[in-house]
Motif scaffolding. Structure first.
Motif, PDB file in Angstrom:
ATOM      1  N   ASP A  27       1.183  -1.231  -0.254  1.00 25.05           N
ATOM      2  CA  ASP A  27       0.196  -0.104  -0.246  1.00 25.05           C
ATOM      3  C   ASP A  27       0.965   1.547  -0.151  1.00 25.05           C
ATOM      4  O   ASP A  27       2.115   0.967   0.502  1.00 25.05           O
ATOM      5  CB  ASP A  27      -0.625  -0.096   1.609  1.00 25.05           C
ATOM      6  CG  ASP A  27      -2.331   0.925   1.358  1.00 25.05           C
ATOM      7  OD1 ASP A  27      -2.346   1.739  -0.128  1.00 25.05           O
ATOM      8  OD2 ASP A  27      -2.791   0.863   1.327  1.00 25.05           O
ATOM      9  N   LEU A  28       0.181   2.092  -0.120  1.00 26.27           N
ATOM     10  CA  LEU A  28       0.926   3.226  -0.647  1.00 26.27           C
ATOM     11  C   LEU A  28       0.247   4.971  -0.198  1.00 26.27           C
ATOM     12  O   LEU A  28      -1.358   4.481  -0.719  1.00 26.27           O
ATOM     13  CB  LEU A  28       2.134   3.790  -1.913  1.00 26.27           C
ATOM     14  CG  LEU A  28       1.037   4.184  -3.038  1.00 26.27           C
ATOM     15  CD1 LEU A  28       0.417   5.426  -3.186  1.00 26.27           C
ATOM     16  CD2 LEU A  28       2.448   3.904  -4.399  1.00 26.27           C
ATOM     17  N   LEU A  29       0.865   6.109   0.487  1.00 22.00           N
ATOM     18  CA  LEU A  29       0.392   6.925   0.923  1.00 22.00           C
ATOM     19  C   LEU A  29       0.371   7.862   0.389  1.00 22.00           C
ATOM     20  O   LEU A  29       1.698   8.463   1.522  1.00 22.00           O
ATOM     21  CB  LEU A  29      -0.646   6.484   2.397  1.00 22.00           C
ATOM     22  CG  LEU A  29      -1.491   7.647   3.021  1.00 22.00           C
ATOM     23  CD1 LEU A  29      -2.782   7.734   2.922  1.00 22.00           C
ATOM     24  CD2 LEU A  29      -0.888   7.518   4.521  1.00 22.00           C
ATOM     25  N   PHE A  30      -0.036   8.873  -0.192  1.00 27.93           N
ATOM     26  CA  PHE A  30       0.369  10.381  -0.167  1.00 27.93           C
ATOM     27  C   PHE A  30      -0.424  11.125   0.904  1.00 27.93           C
ATOM     28  O   PHE A  30      -1.352  11.219   0.200  1.00 27.93           O
ATOM     29  CB  PHE A  30      -0.246  11.141  -2.007  1.00 27.93           C
ATOM     30  CG  PHE A  30       0.946  10.225  -3.293  1.00 27.93           C
ATOM     31  CD1 PHE A  30       1.753  10.548  -3.446  1.00 27.93           C
ATOM     32  CD2 PHE A  30      -0.105   8.926  -4.143  1.00 27.93           C
ATOM     33  CE1 PHE A  30       2.252   9.755  -4.271  1.00 27.93           C
ATOM     34  CE2 PHE A  30       0.427   7.836  -4.825  1.00 27.93           C
ATOM     35  CZ  PHE A  30       1.926   8.563  -4.641  1.00 27.93           C
ATOM     36  N   VAL A  31       0.366  11.765   0.975  1.00 26.65           N
ATOM     37  CA  VAL A  31       0.506  13.173   2.535  1.00 26.65           C
ATOM     38  C   VAL A  31      -0.175  14.188   1.375  1.00 26.65           C
ATOM     39  O   VAL A  31       0.745  14.855   0.807  1.00 26.65           O
ATOM     40  CB  VAL A  31       1.311  12.819   2.970  1.00 26.65           C
ATOM     41  CG1 VAL A  31       1.493  13.924   4.177  1.00 26.65           C
ATOM     42  CG2 VAL A  31       2.071  11.857   3.327  1.00 26.65           C
ATOM     43  N   THR A  32      -1.697  14.458   2.267  1.00 26.08           N
ATOM     44  CA  THR A  32      -2.125  15.573   1.842  1.00 26.08           C
ATOM     45  C   THR A  32      -2.960  15.680   3.105  1.00 26.08           C
ATOM     46  O   THR A  32      -3.323  17.244   2.814  1.00 26.08           O
ATOM     47  CB  THR A  32      -3.242  15.404   0.783  1.00 26.08           C
ATOM     48  OG1 THR A  32      -4.439  14.245   1.226  1.00 26.08           O
ATOM     49  CG2 THR A  32      -2.923  14.852  -0.637  1.00 26.08           C
ATOM     50  N   ASN A  33      -2.689  15.686   4.319  1.00 29.15           N
ATOM     51  CA  ASN A  33      -2.777  15.677   5.364  1.00 29.15           C
ATOM     52  C   ASN A  33      -1.852  17.013   5.532  1.00 29.15           C
ATOM     53  O   ASN A  33      -0.752  16.353   5.836  1.00 29.15           O
ATOM     54  CB  ASN A  33      -2.976  14.963   6.356  1.00 29.15           C
ATOM     55  CG  ASN A  33      -3.777  14.935   7.380  1.00 29.15           C
ATOM     56  OD1 ASN A  33      -3.658  15.843   8.315  1.00 29.15           O
ATOM     57  ND2 ASN A  33      -4.574  14.207   8.052  1.00 29.15           N
ATOM     58  N   SER A  34      -2.654  18.308   6.648  1.00 30.84           N
ATOM     59  CA  SER A  34      -2.087  19.008   6.292  1.00 30.84           C
ATOM     60  C   SER A  34      -1.349  19.431   8.654  1.00 30.84           C
ATOM     61  O   SER A  34      -0.181  19.948   8.109  1.00 30.84           O
ATOM     62  CB  SER A  34      -3.141  20.639   5.925  1.00 30.84           C
ATOM     63  OG  SER A  34      -3.879  20.607   6.711  1.00 30.84           O
ATOM     64  N   LYS A  35      -2.182  17.851   8.230  1.00 31.70           N
ATOM     65  CA  LYS A  35      -1.683  18.048  10.063  1.00 31.70           C
ATOM     66  C   LYS A  35      -0.446  17.626  10.356  1.00 31.70           C
ATOM     67  O   LYS A  35       0.148  17.247  11.387  1.00 31.70           O
ATOM     68  CB  LYS A  35      -2.708  17.938  10.844  1.00 31.70           C
ATOM     69  CG  LYS A  35      -3.805  18.774  10.706  1.00 31.70           C
ATOM     70  CD  LYS A  35      -5.048  18.258  11.928  1.00 31.70           C
ATOM     71  CE  LYS A  35      -6.375  19.139  12.285  1.00 31.70           C
ATOM     72  NZ  LYS A  35      -7.542  19.063  13.004  1.00 31.70           N
ATOM     73  N   PHE A  36       0.194  16.965   8.985  1.00 24.40           N
ATOM     74  CA  PHE A  36       1.510  15.920   9.444  1.00 24.40           C
ATOM     75  C   PHE A  36       2.306  17.552   9.414  1.00 24.40           C
ATOM     76  O   PHE A  36       2.282  18.168   9.041  1.00 24.40           O
ATOM     77  CB  PHE A  36       1.456  15.255   7.902  1.00 24.40           C
ATOM     78  CG  PHE A  36       1.001  13.483   8.329  1.00 24.40           C
ATOM     79  CD1 PHE A  36      -0.452  13.345   8.245  1.00 24.40           C
ATOM     80  CD2 PHE A  36       1.666  12.536   8.162  1.00 24.40           C
ATOM     81  CE1 PHE A  36      -0.841  12.722   8.076  1.00 24.40           C
ATOM     82  CE2 PHE A  36       1.443  10.961   8.216  1.00 24.40           C
ATOM     83  CZ  PHE A  36      -0.316  11.331   8.412  1.00 24.40           C
ATOM     84  N   PRO A  37       3.634  16.476  10.353  1.00 26.26           N
ATOM     85  CA  PRO A  37       4.637  17.594  10.320  1.00 26.26           C
ATOM     86  C   PRO A  37       5.386  18.157   9.151  1.00 26.26           C
ATOM     87  O   PRO A  37       4.972  17.278   7.550  1.00 26.26           O
ATOM     88  CB  PRO A  37       5.776  16.924  10.937  1.00 26.26           C
ATOM     89  CG  PRO A  37       5.358  15.636  12.041  1.00 26.26           C
ATOM     90  CD  PRO A  37       3.690  15.461  11.033  1.00 26.26           C
ATOM     91  N   ALA A  38       6.256  19.001   8.408  1.00 29.60           N
ATOM     92  CA  ALA A  38       6.135  19.793   7.155  1.00 29.60           C
ATOM     93  C   ALA A  38       6.828  19.111   6.547  1.00 29.60           C
ATOM     94  O   ALA A  38       6.934  19.149   5.774  1.00 29.60           O
ATOM     95  CB  ALA A  38       6.329  21.202   7.568  1.00 29.60           C
ATOM     96  N   ALA A  39       8.198  18.261   7.747  1.00 31.43           N
ATOM     97  CA  ALA A  39       9.168  17.712   6.438  1.00 31.43           C
ATOM     98  C   ALA A  39       8.172  16.415   5.824  1.00 31.43           C
ATOM     99  O   ALA A  39       8.599  15.638   4.903  1.00 31.43           O
ATOM    100  CB  ALA A  39       9.676  17.606   7.378  1.00 31.43           C
ATOM    101  N   TYR A  40       7.113  15.902   6.071  1.00 32.21           N
ATOM    102  CA  TYR A  40       6.106  15.177   5.600  1.00 32.21           C
ATOM    103  C   TYR A  40       5.152  14.874   4.770  1.00 32.21           C
ATOM    104  O   TYR A  40       4.394  14.492   4.100  1.00 32.21           O
ATOM    105  CB  TYR A  40       5.862  13.775   7.437  1.00 32.21           C
ATOM    106  CG  TYR A  40       7.191  13.025   8.000  1.00 32.21           C
ATOM    107  CD1 TYR A  40       7.746  12.258   7.391  1.00 32.21           C
ATOM    108  CD2 TYR A  40       7.331  13.883   8.716  1.00 32.21           C
ATOM    109  CE1 TYR A  40       8.524  11.200   7.511  1.00 32.21           C
ATOM    110  CE2 TYR A  40       8.622  13.075   9.632  1.00 32.21           C
ATOM    111  CZ  TYR A  40       9.683  12.789   8.733  1.00 32.21           C
ATOM    112  OH  TYR A  40      10.815  11.693   9.607  1.00 32.21           O
ATOM    113  N   ARG A  41       4.873  16.684   4.903  1.00 28.95           N
ATOM    114  CA  ARG A  41       3.942  16.681   3.888  1.00 28.95           C
ATOM    115  C   ARG A  41       3.500  16.494   2.294  1.00 28.95           C
ATOM    116  O   ARG A  41       3.040  16.462   1.639  1.00 28.95           O
ATOM    117  CB  ARG A  41       3.111  17.830   4.228  1.00 28.95           C
ATOM    118  CG  ARG A  41       2.620  18.841   5.804  1.00 28.95           C
ATOM    119  CD  ARG A  41       2.467  19.503   5.298  1.00 28.95           C
ATOM    120  NE  ARG A  41       2.399  20.119   8.008  1.00 28.95           N
ATOM    121  CZ  ARG A  41       2.092  21.253   8.073  1.00 28.95           C
ATOM    122  NH1 ARG A  41       2.849  22.295   7.127  1.00 28.95           N
ATOM    123  NH2 ARG A  41       2.067  21.622   9.211  1.00 28.95           N
TER     124      ARG A  41
END
Length: 209
Positions: A27-41
């Motif tokens: 599985d893969l998850l493209f990060v679109t969540n703005s609440k993740f730390p900036a380095a992981y967005r």
């Protein structure tokens, strides 16, 4: 010796990102969540189910990695975000857990699912602000799996370690017949067909088992 040209490869697109062979991405998850730390967005998480056929190299995977991205392309090498799911031995028949799914929560949590025991982990960031940096996870503690004395000659079957002989045989069948049927089912014995299995007392329904 005649000069060799690049040939067709010169007209092909290079890999967008590199991951080790046979880690089995599930599985893969493209990060679109703005609440993740900036380095992981800016990037994606990949859940690797784990290998069974990397011999003579050690088996690998059984982890979750983060692939940094920018402008729709990989912007650097992947890093191991979470590891240690398999436990002491990275083999399919002995791994404690195997990552299989990813999801993000509205609060910025990362959910990782396992398909060995059905466990779900919720990973949260407890740092201050956006101070998080993309760094590799520490190597899990435990004996190293993959020394020359532990490597199988041609890899390890995906169902290695299964205990077919321990299953209770159905009425009219013996444990030897159950073990043989299991080997036929997994392609490890010849003449594996439904007629032969019927003579051994097996019945068939829809589904894998």
């Amino acid at each position: 010796m005649a000069a060799r040209g690049v040939g067709l490869c010169a007209k092909r697109s290079p890999p967008a990102a590199f991951f080790p062979a046979h880690w089995a991405p599930n599985d893969l998850l493209f990060v679109t969540n703005s609440k993740f730390p900036a380095a992981y967005r800016k990037g994606m998480f990949v859940a690797f189910h784990g290998s069974w056929n990397r011999a003579p190299a050690p088996q690998g995977g059984y982890n979750v990695v983060f692939q940094p991205m920018a402008h729709g392309k990989a912007s650097g090498n992947y890093v191991v975000f979470a590891d240690g799911f398999a436990g002491a031995v990275k083999e399919p028949g002995r791994a404690a857990f195997r990552p299989s799914g990813l999801a993000s929560g509205p609060d910025g949590s990362l959910y990782i699912s396992d398909d060995v025991h059905g466990r779900i982990w919720r990973v949260t960031y407890r740092g201050v602000g956006d101070a998080a940096k993309v760094i590799a996870a520490p190597a899990p503690k435990g004996p190293a799996a993959g020394s020359s004395s532990e490597l199988p000659p041609e890899g390890m079957h995906a169902d290695a370690g299964r205990q077919a002989a321990a299953l209770a045989p159905p009425p009219g069948a013996t444990k030897d017949q159950v073990a043989l049927g299991d080997r036929i089912f997994h392609g490890e014995a010849a003449n594996g067909n439904l007629r032969r299995m019927s003579r051994l007392g097996w019945t068939w329904q829809s589904g894998r088992r």
